[in-house]
Design a protein around this motif. Sequence first.
Motif, PDB file in Angstrom:
ATOM      1  N   THR A   8      -0.032  -2.775   5.900  1.00 22.91           N
ATOM      2  CA  THR A   8       0.314  -3.674   5.216  1.00 22.91           C
ATOM      3  C   THR A   8       0.692  -3.193   3.922  1.00 22.91           C
ATOM      4  O   THR A   8       1.103  -3.843   2.774  1.00 22.91           O
ATOM      5  N   ALA A   9       0.224  -1.807   3.581  1.00 24.42           N
ATOM      6  CA  ALA A   9       0.785  -1.256   1.923  1.00 24.42           C
ATOM      7  C   ALA A   9       2.697  -2.186   1.957  1.00 24.42           C
ATOM      8  O   ALA A   9       3.187  -2.047   0.596  1.00 24.42           O
ATOM      9  N   LEU A  10       3.260  -1.965   2.770  1.00 21.76           N
ATOM     10  CA  LEU A  10       4.537  -2.346   3.024  1.00 21.76           C
ATOM     11  C   LEU A  10       4.886  -3.778   2.196  1.00 21.76           C
ATOM     12  O   LEU A  10       6.038  -3.845   1.595  1.00 21.76           O
ATOM     13  N   PHE A  11       4.115  -4.273   1.855  1.00 20.28           N
ATOM     14  CA  PHE A  11       4.261  -5.921   1.097  1.00 20.28           C
ATOM     15  C   PHE A  11       4.330  -5.613  -0.217  1.00 20.28           C
ATOM     16  O   PHE A  11       4.974  -5.937  -1.143  1.00 20.28           O
ATOM     17  N   GLY A  12       4.141  -4.515  -0.476  1.00 18.31           N
ATOM     18  CA  GLY A  12       4.083  -3.868  -1.890  1.00 18.31           C
ATOM     19  C   GLY A  12       6.210  -3.568  -2.198  1.00 18.31           C
ATOM     20  O   GLY A  12       5.800  -3.665  -3.124  1.00 18.31           O
ATOM     21  N   ALA A  70       4.921   2.810  -2.145  1.00 19.89           N
ATOM     22  CA  ALA A  70       5.174   1.588  -1.196  1.00 19.89           C
ATOM     23  C   ALA A  70       4.981   2.593   0.109  1.00 19.89           C
ATOM     24  O   ALA A  70       4.035   1.675   0.415  1.00 19.89           O
ATOM     25  N   VAL A  71       6.256   2.982  -0.048  1.00 22.67           N
ATOM     26  CA  VAL A  71       5.988   3.720   1.649  1.00 22.67           C
ATOM     27  C   VAL A  71       5.397   4.913   1.921  1.00 22.67           C
ATOM     28  O   VAL A  71       4.564   4.891   2.615  1.00 22.67           O
ATOM     29  N   ALA A  72       5.095   5.767   0.711  1.00 18.90           N
ATOM     30  CA  ALA A  72       3.797   6.509   0.830  1.00 18.90           C
ATOM     31  C   ALA A  72       2.550   6.023   1.703  1.00 18.90           C
ATOM     32  O   ALA A  72       1.665   6.903   1.894  1.00 18.90           O
ATOM     33  N   LEU A  73       2.241   5.217   0.586  1.00 18.70           N
ATOM     34  CA  LEU A  73       1.193   4.358   0.488  1.00 18.70           C
ATOM     35  C   LEU A  73       0.681   4.104   1.756  1.00 18.70           C
ATOM     36  O   LEU A  73      -0.566   3.103   2.715  1.00 18.70           O
ATOM     37  N   ALA A  74       1.922   3.517   3.182  1.00 21.52           N
ATOM     38  CA  ALA A  74       1.325   2.773   4.003  1.00 21.52           C
ATOM     39  C   ALA A  74       1.467   3.830   5.064  1.00 21.52           C
ATOM     40  O   ALA A  74       1.697   3.648   6.470  1.00 21.52           O
ATOM     41  N   ARG A  75       1.449   4.782   4.528  1.00 19.35           N
ATOM     42  CA  ARG A  75       1.348   6.175   5.988  1.00 19.35           C
ATOM     43  C   ARG A  75       2.931   6.601   6.579  1.00 19.35           C
ATOM     44  O   ARG A  75       2.495   6.331   7.608  1.00 19.35           O
ATOM     45  N   PRO A  76       3.527   7.151   6.260  1.00 17.12           N
ATOM     46  CA  PRO A  76       4.729   7.139   7.665  1.00 17.12           C
ATOM     47  C   PRO A  76       4.573   8.130   8.097  1.00 17.12           C
ATOM     48  O   PRO A  76       3.934   9.756   7.571  1.00 17.12           O
TER      49      PRO A  76
END
Length: 343
Positions: A8-12, A70-76
């Motif tokens: 969901t964080a990728l919506f950032g 945003a990518v870091a928040l999406a936890r890759p």
Amino acid sequence: MFRFGFVTALFGLALIPLAAGLMWRGATLRRRALARFGDLALVRRLSRSVNPRARAWKAIGLLAVLALSAVALARPQFGSRVETVRREGMDIVVALDLSTSMLAEDIAPNRLQRSKLEIQRLIERLDGDRIGLIAFAGQAFVQSPLTSDYGAARLFLNAMDTELVPVQGTDLGAALELALDAFSDAPVEERIIVVVTDGEDHEGGIEPAVDRALEAGVTIHTVGVGSTDGVPIPEYDAAGRPAGFKRDEAGAVITTRLDETTLRRIASRTGGQLYRSTPEASELTALIEEVSALGGREIDAREVTQYEEQFQIFLGAAILLLFLEGLWTDRKKTVRAWRGRFT
């Protein structure tokens, strides 16, 4: 395998075009303000120290910081390892008496509500164990199968009431048989039955059930609820208001008393104990502590793929870019700027 732990964080990332548009809008407004400030040629000469290319790259750097954040928040996650997860615990089946005699008020607020409160305390002390609920009166049925979902067990417990069993009476034998059926295959020492009742058995059939428990190695603990002195059973009207006491066909008030002898015999034969539910609840507390202190067996073992968190890479890159952006000036070299200003 590559995946995101919080997609969901990728919506950032959708905010980046918006941020770019705001930056472009700000630059446009700044140029218009400078044009209104005075002669455009003079303003350009005075602002020759500004490096437009560097300013553009600083803006791009800020947009890159937003994207990386945003990518870091999406936890890759990429890279994985396989781990064996084991769950240990006991199998506990609680059989609760829902006969009308459990409405007696010799223990506040009444026997049934007090019993449910103590079972709730038992559930709260469990950790990794499975618990099942049996409701019985003249009949017995499974209210909740063995589960480690304690929230669901509490919901099933709260729904238990004397109106849940259409056939009244007290059939301890049927409750014990059904509790034994509820167990899955497990080591002998890890299966426990807790019977919460006033002990007044009206149907018989207790001994065969106890013999079966002995053969299966199941320990039965009994919890006696109520007093050994006879107390009346209250009745209520359709609105839930007190409507006197239950009477027999001759009109005499029916009384109910705790049958400690039967409950002690059931428990002692299987290596369990009889506990009394008193207003202080000290005896039942001892049962809860004993059950929760027992070691558990391995209930479940399965292999789980654990993915390595890699958000640190993207977060570190974002922090580095933000640091460089702070060091990166959008001005030209000082000497060149002053030369240009007077040539």
